[in-house]
Design a protein around this motif. Sequence first.
Motif, PDB file in Angstrom:
ATOM      1  N   THR A 182      -1.604   9.345  -8.610  1.00 58.93           N
ATOM      2  CA  THR A 182      -0.790   9.295  -8.292  1.00 58.93           C
ATOM      3  C   THR A 182       0.620   8.897  -6.870  1.00 58.93           C
ATOM      4  N   SER A 183       1.761   8.394  -6.392  1.00 54.82           N
ATOM      5  CA  SER A 183       2.322   7.851  -5.796  1.00 54.82           C
ATOM      6  C   SER A 183       1.648   8.417  -4.369  1.00 54.82           C
ATOM      7  N   ARG A 184       0.346   6.706  -4.800  1.00 59.75           N
ATOM      8  CA  ARG A 184       0.278   6.354  -3.181  1.00 59.75           C
ATOM      9  C   ARG A 184       0.382   5.709  -2.995  1.00 59.75           C
ATOM     10  N   ILE A 185       0.696   5.434  -1.340  1.00 58.80           N
ATOM     11  CA  ILE A 185       1.223   3.870  -0.414  1.00 58.80           C
ATOM     12  C   ILE A 185       0.301   3.472   0.568  1.00 58.80           C
ATOM     13  N   GLY A 186       0.222   2.554  -0.183  1.00 54.77           N
ATOM     14  CA  GLY A 186      -0.531   1.608   0.937  1.00 54.77           C
ATOM     15  C   GLY A 186      -1.849   1.497  -0.236  1.00 54.77           C
ATOM     16  N   GLN A 187      -2.748   0.447   0.711  1.00 55.57           N
ATOM     17  CA  GLN A 187      -4.071   0.306  -0.165  1.00 55.57           C
ATOM     18  C   GLN A 187      -5.543   1.162   0.979  1.00 55.57           C
ATOM     19  N   HIS A 188      -4.419   1.904   1.873  1.00 54.59           N
ATOM     20  CA  HIS A 188      -5.287   2.279   2.876  1.00 54.59           C
ATOM     21  C   HIS A 188      -6.237   3.675   2.838  1.00 54.59           C
TER      22      HIS A 188
END
Length: 161
Positions: free
Chosen positions: A45-51
């Motif tokens: 959770t709280s992921r930033i972006g798709q990288h």
Amino acid sequence: MMKHHIGTIKNRLVVGMKTKASVLTISETTKQLAQLFMPRRHEVTSRIGQHVFSIQNYGQDYNPSEVHSEFEKWVGVEVENFNIVPESMDSIVIPSGTYAVFHFKGSVSEFPKSRAYIFQEWLPNSEYQLDQKVHFEILSENYSTDFQNIEEDIWIPVKKK
């Protein structure tokens, strides 16, 4: 010659999975780690972006001239915070600082040649030296679908000589 630039970053927080690797095992270890992590990346959770990050944490005990010398190998995703870290995953901070950023485009088999260029040609002839921080690559989320046409940014920690 690879395109590159010098960039500065603030701390980047990553949640993922890690294991031990050496120069001899890095390819297979990375593949196995990605096969474990990628199907579970959506649990973060709280992921930033798709990288996705591929990280090498060499540490002080790593000896680059010894092929069996081990370091931590990570595969993970960037997050806003470490409030929730899924079971069997860990967290790591990519420290703020200055990095030489090289853009790589090609096949997996060409990658070692590019790394050799960075460390054997570019670095010794630049105004920089290695800094004692993690090395990492930023990959697209669909990185592993075509090993003949990969694209990634290689981040090498540096400081002025």
